[in-house]
Design a protein around this motif. Structure first.
Motif, PDB file in Angstrom:
ATOM      1  N   GLY A   1       0.810  -1.210   0.000  1.00 23.58           N
ATOM      2  CA  GLY A   1       0.000   0.000   0.000  1.00 23.58           C
ATOM      3  C   GLY A   1       0.845   1.262   0.000  1.00 23.58           C
ATOM      4  O   GLY A   1       1.978   1.280  -0.489  1.00 23.58           O
ATOM      5  N   PRO A   2       0.302   2.337   0.577  1.00 16.31           N
ATOM      6  CA  PRO A   2       1.007   3.621   0.573  1.00 16.31           C
ATOM      7  C   PRO A   2       2.338   3.594   1.322  1.00 16.31           C
ATOM      8  O   PRO A   2       3.234   4.380   1.037  1.00 16.31           O
TER       9      PRO A   2
ATOM     10  N   VAL B   1       5.640   3.461  -0.761  1.00 18.78           N
ATOM     11  CA  VAL B   1       6.250   4.690  -1.268  1.00 18.78           C
ATOM     12  C   VAL B   1       7.118   5.334  -0.198  1.00 18.78           C
ATOM     13  O   VAL B   1       8.223   5.783  -0.481  1.00 18.78           O
ATOM     14  N   GLU B   2       6.636   5.363   1.027  1.00 19.82           N
ATOM     15  CA  GLU B   2       7.398   5.983   2.110  1.00 19.82           C
ATOM     16  C   GLU B   2       8.653   5.196   2.461  1.00 19.82           C
ATOM     17  O   GLU B   2       9.704   5.765   2.725  1.00 19.82           O
ATOM     18  N   VAL B   3       8.543   3.887   2.470  1.00 19.31           N
ATOM     19  CA  VAL B   3       9.642   3.052   2.925  1.00 19.31           C
ATOM     20  C   VAL B   3      10.656   2.772   1.821  1.00 19.31           C
ATOM     21  O   VAL B   3      11.844   2.677   2.085  1.00 19.31           O
TER      22      VAL B   3
END
Length: 75
Positions: A40-41, A44-46
């Motif tokens: 999931g989202p 992108v952050e990780v």
């Protein structure tokens, strides 16, 4: 051949940036090995942000070092 610029990071700082960026990518890889790949989202952050930051810094720094596009010495 053009003269190197009189401004910007010197060779030592470029090597430091390269080492820190490679270390950062190594830490991201270790985190993925321990925790697994997020979904999931969070993906992108990780993965997206660190890969863009560290990968971009590695590419920029390596290009500067290869082209010798840095000041000769500290003034």
């Amino acid at each position: 051949m053009e003269k190197p610029p009189h401004y910007g990071p010197n060779r030592g700082e470029l090597w430091f940036r390269l080492a820190v960026s490679i270390g950062g990518l190594g830490l991201v890889g270790a985190m993925l090995a321990v925790r697994g790949v997020p979904s999931g989202p969070a993906l992108v952050e990780v993965l997206g942000i660190p890969l863009a930051l560290f990968g971009g810094t590695i590419a920029w720094t390596a290009r500067k070092l290869i082209r010798r596009d840095h000041p000769e010495k500290d003034d």
